[in-house]
Design a protein around this motif. Sequence first.
Motif, PDB file in Angstrom:
ATOM      1  N   SER A   1       0.917  -1.317   0.058  1.00  0.00           N
ATOM      2  CA  SER A   1      -0.105  -0.215  -0.041  1.00  0.00           C
ATOM      3  C   SER A   1       0.885   1.221  -0.052  1.00  0.00           C
ATOM      4  O   SER A   1       0.635   2.013  -0.863  1.00  0.00           O
ATOM      5  CB  SER A   1      -0.874   0.071   1.222  1.00  0.00           C
ATOM      6  OG  SER A   1      -0.336  -0.233   2.423  1.00  0.00           O
ATOM      7  N   VAL A   2       1.672   1.216   0.854  1.00  0.00           N
ATOM      8  CA  VAL A   2       2.560   2.855   1.022  1.00  0.00           C
ATOM      9  C   VAL A   2       3.645   2.943  -0.028  1.00  0.00           C
ATOM     10  O   VAL A   2       3.341   3.865  -0.777  1.00  0.00           O
ATOM     11  CB  VAL A   2       3.351   2.814   2.376  1.00  0.00           C
ATOM     12  CG1 VAL A   2       4.022   3.932   2.526  1.00  0.00           C
ATOM     13  CG2 VAL A   2       2.097   2.541   3.661  1.00  0.00           C
ATOM     14  N   MET A   3       4.388   1.940  -0.268  1.00  0.00           N
ATOM     15  CA  MET A   3       5.517   1.987  -1.339  1.00  0.00           C
ATOM     16  C   MET A   3       4.868   2.019  -2.882  1.00  0.00           C
ATOM     17  O   MET A   3       5.165   3.166  -3.310  1.00  0.00           O
ATOM     18  CB  MET A   3       6.534   1.162  -1.243  1.00  0.00           C
ATOM     19  CG  MET A   3       7.400   1.281   0.122  1.00  0.00           C
ATOM     20  SD  MET A   3       8.233   2.654  -0.098  1.00  0.00           S
ATOM     21  CE  MET A   3       9.624   2.408  -1.183  1.00  0.00           C
ATOM     22  N   PRO A   4       3.770   1.452  -3.049  1.00  0.00           N
ATOM     23  CA  PRO A   4       3.157   1.187  -4.342  1.00  0.00           C
ATOM     24  C   PRO A   4       2.380   2.590  -4.418  1.00  0.00           C
ATOM     25  O   PRO A   4       2.203   2.907  -5.816  1.00  0.00           O
ATOM     26  CB  PRO A   4       2.289   0.004  -4.415  1.00  0.00           C
ATOM     27  CG  PRO A   4       2.691  -0.922  -3.476  1.00  0.00           C
ATOM     28  CD  PRO A   4       3.561  -0.017  -2.544  1.00  0.00           C
ATOM     29  N   ALA A   5       2.105   3.306  -3.656  1.00  0.00           N
ATOM     30  CA  ALA A   5       1.341   4.499  -3.596  1.00  0.00           C
ATOM     31  C   ALA A   5       1.871   5.423  -4.339  1.00  0.00           C
ATOM     32  O   ALA A   5       1.632   6.733  -4.622  1.00  0.00           O
ATOM     33  CB  ALA A   5       0.628   5.159  -2.294  1.00  0.00           C
ATOM     34  N   ILE A   6       3.344   5.472  -3.799  1.00  0.00           N
ATOM     35  CA  ILE A   6       4.381   6.774  -4.257  1.00  0.00           C
ATOM     36  C   ILE A   6       5.333   6.686  -5.084  1.00  0.00           C
ATOM     37  O   ILE A   6       5.964   7.595  -5.751  1.00  0.00           O
ATOM     38  CB  ILE A   6       5.047   7.391  -2.834  1.00  0.00           C
ATOM     39  CG1 ILE A   6       5.994   6.204  -2.322  1.00  0.00           C
ATOM     40  CG2 ILE A   6       3.949   7.573  -1.821  1.00  0.00           C
ATOM     41  CD1 ILE A   6       6.817   6.789  -1.253  1.00  0.00           C
TER      42      ILE A   6
ATOM     43  N   MET B   1       4.257   8.883   5.818  1.00  0.00           N
ATOM     44  CA  MET B   1       2.980   9.186   5.249  1.00  0.00           C
ATOM     45  C   MET B   1       1.992   9.712   6.351  1.00  0.00           C
ATOM     46  O   MET B   1       1.021  10.395   5.933  1.00  0.00           O
ATOM     47  CB  MET B   1       2.620   7.948   4.579  1.00  0.00           C
ATOM     48  CG  MET B   1       3.614   7.447   3.390  1.00  0.00           C
ATOM     49  SD  MET B   1       3.597   8.533   1.972  1.00  0.00           S
ATOM     50  CE  MET B   1       2.136   8.258   1.187  1.00  0.00           C
ATOM     51  N   ALA B   2       2.110   8.770   7.543  1.00  0.00           N
ATOM     52  CA  ALA B   2       1.177   9.265   8.462  1.00  0.00           C
ATOM     53  C   ALA B   2       1.013  10.865   8.993  1.00  0.00           C
ATOM     54  O   ALA B   2       0.187  11.652   9.243  1.00  0.00           O
ATOM     55  CB  ALA B   2       1.401   8.442   9.711  1.00  0.00           C
ATOM     56  N   ALA B   3       2.382  11.283   8.975  1.00  0.00           N
ATOM     57  CA  ALA B   3       2.676  12.663   9.392  1.00  0.00           C
ATOM     58  C   ALA B   3       2.025  13.700   8.266  1.00  0.00           C
ATOM     59  O   ALA B   3       1.682  14.908   8.611  1.00  0.00           O
ATOM     60  CB  ALA B   3       4.291  13.015   9.469  1.00  0.00           C
ATOM     61  N   SER B   4       2.327  13.390   6.895  1.00  0.00           N
ATOM     62  CA  SER B   4       1.602  14.055   6.011  1.00  0.00           C
ATOM     63  C   SER B   4       0.145  13.984   6.096  1.00  0.00           C
ATOM     64  O   SER B   4      -0.397  14.876   5.652  1.00  0.00           O
ATOM     65  CB  SER B   4       2.146  13.480   4.637  1.00  0.00           C
ATOM     66  OG  SER B   4       3.760  13.320   4.393  1.00  0.00           O
TER      67      SER B   4
ATOM     68  N   LEU C   1      -4.632   0.891  -0.460  1.00  0.00           N
ATOM     69  CA  LEU C   1      -3.790   1.393  -1.468  1.00  0.00           C
ATOM     70  C   LEU C   1      -4.354   2.615  -2.014  1.00  0.00           C
ATOM     71  O   LEU C   1      -3.665   3.624  -2.231  1.00  0.00           O
ATOM     72  CB  LEU C   1      -3.508   0.400  -2.754  1.00  0.00           C
ATOM     73  CG  LEU C   1      -2.915   0.686  -3.826  1.00  0.00           C
ATOM     74  CD1 LEU C   1      -1.464   0.905  -3.565  1.00  0.00           C
ATOM     75  CD2 LEU C   1      -2.986  -0.482  -4.764  1.00  0.00           C
ATOM     76  N   LYS C   2      -5.626   2.656  -2.089  1.00  0.00           N
ATOM     77  CA  LYS C   2      -6.364   3.676  -2.601  1.00  0.00           C
ATOM     78  C   LYS C   2      -6.111   4.940  -1.653  1.00  0.00           C
ATOM     79  O   LYS C   2      -5.926   6.136  -2.298  1.00  0.00           O
ATOM     80  CB  LYS C   2      -7.898   3.496  -2.889  1.00  0.00           C
ATOM     81  CG  LYS C   2      -8.706   4.735  -3.366  1.00  0.00           C
ATOM     82  CD  LYS C   2     -10.313   4.045  -3.409  1.00  0.00           C
ATOM     83  CE  LYS C   2     -11.313   5.485  -3.897  1.00  0.00           C
ATOM     84  NZ  LYS C   2     -12.504   5.130  -4.031  1.00  0.00           N
ATOM     85  N   ALA C   3      -6.238   4.791  -0.358  1.00  0.00           N
ATOM     86  CA  ALA C   3      -6.204   5.757   0.664  1.00  0.00           C
ATOM     87  C   ALA C   3      -4.834   6.530   0.515  1.00  0.00           C
ATOM     88  O   ALA C   3      -4.653   7.584   0.445  1.00  0.00           O
ATOM     89  CB  ALA C   3      -6.404   5.361   1.969  1.00  0.00           C
ATOM     90  N   TRP C   4      -3.734   5.528   0.479  1.00  0.00           N
ATOM     91  CA  TRP C   4      -2.499   6.130   0.460  1.00  0.00           C
ATOM     92  C   TRP C   4      -2.124   6.845  -0.996  1.00  0.00           C
ATOM     93  O   TRP C   4      -1.241   7.872  -1.044  1.00  0.00           O
ATOM     94  CB  TRP C   4      -1.285   5.179   0.721  1.00  0.00           C
ATOM     95  CG  TRP C   4      -1.435   4.786   2.311  1.00  0.00           C
ATOM     96  CD1 TRP C   4      -1.783   3.408   2.398  1.00  0.00           C
ATOM     97  CD2 TRP C   4      -1.180   5.424   3.246  1.00  0.00           C
ATOM     98  NE1 TRP C   4      -1.591   3.415   3.898  1.00  0.00           N
ATOM     99  CE2 TRP C   4      -1.475   4.610   4.402  1.00  0.00           C
ATOM    100  CE3 TRP C   4      -0.919   7.044   3.521  1.00  0.00           C
ATOM    101  CZ2 TRP C   4      -1.248   5.030   5.641  1.00  0.00           C
ATOM    102  CZ3 TRP C   4      -0.858   7.087   4.771  1.00  0.00           C
ATOM    103  CH2 TRP C   4      -0.950   6.426   5.987  1.00  0.00           C
ATOM    104  N   LYS C   5      -2.597   6.360  -2.024  1.00  0.00           N
ATOM    105  CA  LYS C   5      -2.435   7.096  -3.256  1.00  0.00           C
ATOM    106  C   LYS C   5      -2.946   8.498  -3.335  1.00  0.00           C
ATOM    107  O   LYS C   5      -2.410   9.454  -4.220  1.00  0.00           O
ATOM    108  CB  LYS C   5      -3.091   6.037  -4.377  1.00  0.00           C
ATOM    109  CG  LYS C   5      -2.311   5.086  -4.964  1.00  0.00           C
ATOM    110  CD  LYS C   5      -2.815   4.265  -6.024  1.00  0.00           C
ATOM    111  CE  LYS C   5      -1.923   3.360  -7.002  1.00  0.00           C
ATOM    112  NZ  LYS C   5      -2.504   2.760  -7.794  1.00  0.00           N
ATOM    113  N   THR C   6      -4.287   8.347  -2.719  1.00  0.00           N
ATOM    114  CA  THR C   6      -4.912   9.849  -2.566  1.00  0.00           C
ATOM    115  C   THR C   6      -4.192  10.814  -1.934  1.00  0.00           C
ATOM    116  O   THR C   6      -4.031  11.871  -2.199  1.00  0.00           O
ATOM    117  CB  THR C   6      -6.446   9.594  -2.036  1.00  0.00           C
ATOM    118  OG1 THR C   6      -7.305   8.547  -2.825  1.00  0.00           O
ATOM    119  CG2 THR C   6      -7.048  10.953  -1.890  1.00  0.00           C
ATOM    120  N   LEU C   7      -3.789  10.506  -0.778  1.00  0.00           N
ATOM    121  CA  LEU C   7      -2.727  11.340   0.091  1.00  0.00           C
ATOM    122  C   LEU C   7      -1.586  11.633  -0.658  1.00  0.00           C
ATOM    123  O   LEU C   7      -1.167  12.726  -0.660  1.00  0.00           O
ATOM    124  CB  LEU C   7      -2.392  10.467   1.370  1.00  0.00           C
ATOM    125  CG  LEU C   7      -1.276  11.371   2.158  1.00  0.00           C
ATOM    126  CD1 LEU C   7      -1.968  12.633   2.775  1.00  0.00           C
ATOM    127  CD2 LEU C   7      -0.845  10.522   3.134  1.00  0.00           C
ATOM    128  N   ALA C   8      -0.802  10.706  -1.385  1.00  0.00           N
ATOM    129  CA  ALA C   8       0.469  11.033  -2.094  1.00  0.00           C
ATOM    130  C   ALA C   8      -0.105  11.980  -3.240  1.00  0.00           C
ATOM    131  O   ALA C   8       0.914  12.957  -3.400  1.00  0.00           O
ATOM    132  CB  ALA C   8       0.947   9.583  -2.615  1.00  0.00           C
TER     133      ALA C   8
END
Length: 265
Positions: A39-44, A107-110, A249-256
């Motif tokens: 989720s995290v790395m694939p999002a960015i 990512m959490a801080a962002s 994955l969707k949530a972290w992509k949106t944030l990224a």
Amino acid sequence: KSWIVENRPGAGSMLGAEVVAKSAPDGNTLLLCGSSNMSVMPAIQKSMRYAVERDFTFFVRIASSPYALVVGSQVPANNFADFVRLAKSKPGSIRIGSAGVGSLDYMAASMLQSQLGLDLNIIPYKGMAPVLNDLRAGHIDAAIMSAATIRPFAIEGKVKVLAVMDKQRNDLLPQVPSTVDLGYPKLLAINWWGIAGPAKMPVTLVASLNQSMMEVLGDPAFNRTLKDKGYEPEAVSGDAFSNYVSAELKAWKTLAAQAKITMDE
């Protein structure tokens, strides 16, 4: 049948995921996957060598460990509301350490910035150990790290834990409110782990392996071991696990995208 554990570190554990994604779907090669490589790395990442939702069969989510917002003992904030007020009164001055761009805590801080309209000075380190050292020494003001990691230092009074970024309170820090308790239902940062295999595995093989895994996860001794190490046991399988991975994955992509966070391979 015995199993061989083969460590494939690197690229936020994406190297190991790539090996499994390209393996034969015969059940002989499985992956201990998690929030980092699914989720995290694939999002960015600007380019990926595997597609999370296409290249894997997801069996079961095994365990999770929520992250928590922590401040140094010298910071004049004794609860989450205090921290938000302090950050808003000093835009750009609150120094929050992270394990580096692409880490879950970064990512959490962002996400904290984005959802609460804060301007934080997010400082990337090379790993979490120096973050913890500088937090305790007062060189930075805050950090976001796992409840298991921070608990002993909170007990000693060297840091203050303001919120657990989960849907409920954590057994390791029962006195600390969750972000949902505080009225922020989408302010969640949870490290999780599960088992996946290559895509296109035969249905009968998937059912057999899934049954075996669920039997292990139903063992009280296994769950007790996870609890003792600071993990929350889970047994989420099949479509429920696949849907969870997709949602993460969707949530972290949106944030990224919102925060313009990208990383080259």
